[in-house]
Design a protein around this motif. Structure first.
Motif, mmCIF file in Angstrom:
data_model
loop_
_atom_site.group_PDB
_atom_site.id
_atom_site.type_symbol
_atom_site.label_atom_id
_atom_site.label_comp_id
_atom_site.label_asym_id
_atom_site.label_seq_id
_atom_site.Cartn_x
_atom_site.Cartn_y
_atom_site.Cartn_z
ATOM 1 N N ALA A 81 13.280 28.009 -13.163
ATOM 2 C CA ALA A 81 14.605 28.372 -12.643
ATOM 3 C C ALA A 81 15.449 27.139 -12.336
ATOM 4 C CB ALA A 81 14.448 29.234 -11.392
ATOM 5 N N VAL A 82 14.861 26.158 -11.657
ATOM 6 C CA VAL A 82 15.630 24.971 -11.257
ATOM 7 C C VAL A 82 16.057 24.156 -12.475
ATOM 8 C CG1 VAL A 82 15.545 22.788 -9.983
ATOM 9 C CG2 VAL A 82 14.601 24.866 -8.961
ATOM 10 N N SER A 83 15.154 23.985 -13.427
ATOM 11 C CA SER A 83 15.500 23.189 -14.606
ATOM 12 C C SER A 83 16.573 23.883 -15.444
ATOM 13 C CB SER A 83 14.247 22.900 -15.438
ATOM 14 O OG SER A 83 13.576 24.091 -15.801
ATOM 15 N N GLU A 84 16.488 25.201 -15.590
ATOM 16 C CA GLU A 84 17.517 25.926 -16.339
ATOM 17 C C GLU A 84 18.860 25.885 -15.608
ATOM 18 O OE1 GLU A 84 15.935 29.813 -17.078
ATOM 19 O OE2 GLU A 84 14.231 29.031 -18.218
ATOM 20 N N HIS A 85 18.814 25.980 -14.288
ATOM 21 C CA HIS A 85 20.037 25.888 -13.492
ATOM 22 C C HIS A 85 20.682 24.516 -13.687
ATOM 23 C CE1 HIS A 85 22.392 27.505 -10.035
ATOM 24 N NE2 HIS A 85 22.595 26.224 -9.766
ATOM 25 N N ALA A 86 19.863 23.478 -13.714
ATOM 26 C CA ALA A 86 20.375 22.123 -13.905
ATOM 27 C C ALA A 86 21.100 21.996 -15.240
ATOM 28 C CB ALA A 86 19.233 21.115 -13.822
ATOM 29 N N ILE A 87 20.511 22.542 -16.292
ATOM 30 C CA ILE A 87 21.152 22.486 -17.606
ATOM 31 C C ILE A 87 22.452 23.292 -17.605
ATOM 32 C CG2 ILE A 87 20.931 23.127 -20.032
ATOM 33 C CD1 ILE A 87 19.303 20.667 -19.304
ATOM 34 N N GLY A 88 22.435 24.455 -16.952
ATOM 35 C CA GLY A 88 23.648 25.252 -16.850
ATOM 36 C C GLY A 88 24.751 24.512 -16.124
ATOM 37 N N MET A 89 24.404 23.797 -15.045
ATOM 38 C CA MET A 89 25.402 23.036 -14.298
ATOM 39 C C MET A 89 25.948 21.881 -15.134
ATOM 40 S SD MET A 89 23.795 22.993 -10.449
ATOM 41 C CE MET A 89 25.346 22.807 -9.573
ATOM 42 N N TYR A 90 25.081 21.289 -15.932
ATOM 43 C CA TYR A 90 25.547 20.227 -16.841
ATOM 44 C C TYR A 90 26.648 20.761 -17.749
ATOM 45 C CZ TYR A 90 25.669 18.376 -21.569
ATOM 46 O OH TYR A 90 26.105 17.974 -22.796
ATOM 47 N N PHE A 91 26.395 21.900 -18.408
ATOM 48 C CA PHE A 91 27.396 22.453 -19.312
ATOM 49 C C PHE A 91 28.694 22.784 -18.563
ATOM 50 C CE2 PHE A 91 23.811 23.556 -22.243
ATOM 51 C CZ PHE A 91 24.304 22.891 -23.360
ATOM 52 N N ALA A 92 28.546 23.336 -17.367
ATOM 53 C CA ALA A 92 29.740 23.712 -16.595
ATOM 54 C C ALA A 92 30.583 22.498 -16.248
ATOM 55 C CB ALA A 92 29.323 24.456 -15.328
ATOM 56 N N ALA A 93 29.922 21.393 -15.880
ATOM 57 C CA ALA A 93 30.665 20.186 -15.511
ATOM 58 C C ALA A 93 31.186 19.452 -16.745
ATOM 59 C CB ALA A 93 29.772 19.254 -14.686
ATOM 60 N N ARG A 94 30.341 19.329 -17.778
ATOM 61 C CA ARG A 94 30.769 18.588 -18.971
ATOM 62 C C ARG A 94 31.965 19.266 -19.645
ATOM 63 N NH1 ARG A 94 30.821 14.087 -19.871
ATOM 64 N NH2 ARG A 94 28.628 13.529 -20.247
#
Length: 334
Positions: free
Chosen positions: A110-123
């Motif tokens: 969950a945490v690792s997938e959330h991190a990737i999702g946040m990356y896309f949202a910010a990038r």
């Protein structure tokens, strides 16, 4: 409700509404009773744990005052239903012989997938794009493309052009690294700030800071990691850099991060954790009114939230209590 004795434990759940509460099978001759509170504020903790020999929590500060024999005279075990345990005064527990266990590696996916999702949202500035589109700005202006270019006028990077720096080579860091590689990113890994030598898996911390275009922070909070990403690191980062923090609040200097974004030294930031939690505009510069125009994606420390995590937490909680009662405690942090 019977008080704890040598053979009877009273278990108090401080955040029972977020847990799958197991049925404990304690070895003979032990028995137990329990009190489940759906949620507990800091002010309510002393009264609620007074008769506990075992405390179960997921998000509450248990300080030296709570751990005083006058407040918790029967306390013998604390189980942190999370990976982190920085909210517990471990030194006070050591002095009294109170065992502290956690539930590690329960939320890796969950945490690792959330991190990737946040990356896309910010990038890709997805939230701002969404709000602008909903507000009718696309129809009004005809095109919004030029509002979402980087500061040098170039479009955002794609994964194949990203260099992902992973600070922290634990289970979550390894999982983020695997996901990043699968997306086509080049991955650089550094354990901690003190890391200065390279091997087949890790590169020096300073190299990761300089070369990364997206930096994932996945380390526990301790003296050596408090504010360890601050002004010198932001000044050394690529102007395209996005920083993603799914570790603990306090690892990234919030004031320095806001300054770096305002000065456009870096491109964006995403965080699930804050120095003071629960966080709000009056407690965190990342959420302050004057930071609204910055490229910051914020979530309320819920990167762990998933069905898999809940099942894992329930299973590891059951094992922790039963193993301790059998005299063979597991996942002991103090």
């Amino acid at each position: 409700m019977p008080l704890p004795t040598a053979e009877h434990h009273h278990i108090v759940f401080l955040q029972g509404s977020v847990l799958q509460i197991p049925q404990f099978d304690l070895p003979a001759p032990f028995t137990y009773s329990q009190t489940v509170y759906p949620w507990t504020s800091s002010a309510e903790i002393p009264d609620r744990v007074r008769d506990a020999s075992i405390i179960i929590l997921s998000a509450a500060r248990v300080d030296a005052a709570v751990l005083s024999p006058d407040v918790t005279p029967h306390l013998k075990l604390i189980v942190m239903v999370a990976s982190g345990f920085d909210c517990i005064d471990l030194e006070a527990c050591r002095k009294r012989g109170i065992v502290v266990c956690n539930c590690p590696n329960s939320n890796i996916e969950a945490v690792s997938e959330h991190a990737i999702g946040m990356y896309f949202a910010a990038r890709r500035k997805l939230l701002d794009m969404h709000l602008s589109t909903r507000a009718g700005k696309w129809k009004e202006k005809g095109s919004l493309m030029f509002e979402y270019l980087d500061k040098d006028g170039t479009p955002p990077l794609t994964c194949q052009d990203e260099v992902a720096g992973i600070i922290g080579n634990g289970s979550v860091g390894k999982r983020i690294a695997a996901l990043a590689r699968n997306l086509g990113m080049k991955v650089l890994i550094s354990d901690r700030k003190a890391s200065t030598t390279a091997d087949s898996f890790r590169v020096p911390f300073d190299t990761v800071i300089r070369q990364s275009t997206v930096l994932f922070v996945a380390v526990p909070l301790m003296d050596s990691t408090r504010n360890f990403i601050s002004t010198p690191e932001f000044e050394a980062m690529s102007s395209h850099a996005v920083i993603v923090n799914v570790s603990r609040g306090g690892t990234v200097d919030e004031e320095a991060l806001v300054h770096a974004l305002r000065e456009r030294r870096i491109s964006g930031a995403a965080t699930d954790v804050f120095n003071g939690e629960p966080a709000g505009p009056d407690t965190s510069p990342l959420l302050a009114e004057d930071a609204k125009d910055l490229n910051i994606i914020a979530t309320p420390h819920l990167a762990w939230l998933s069905q898999r995590t809940s099942v894992n937490y329930g299973s590891k909680l059951k094992i922790a209590v039963e193993a301790w009662a059998a005299g063979q405690p597991v996942n002991v942090v103090s």
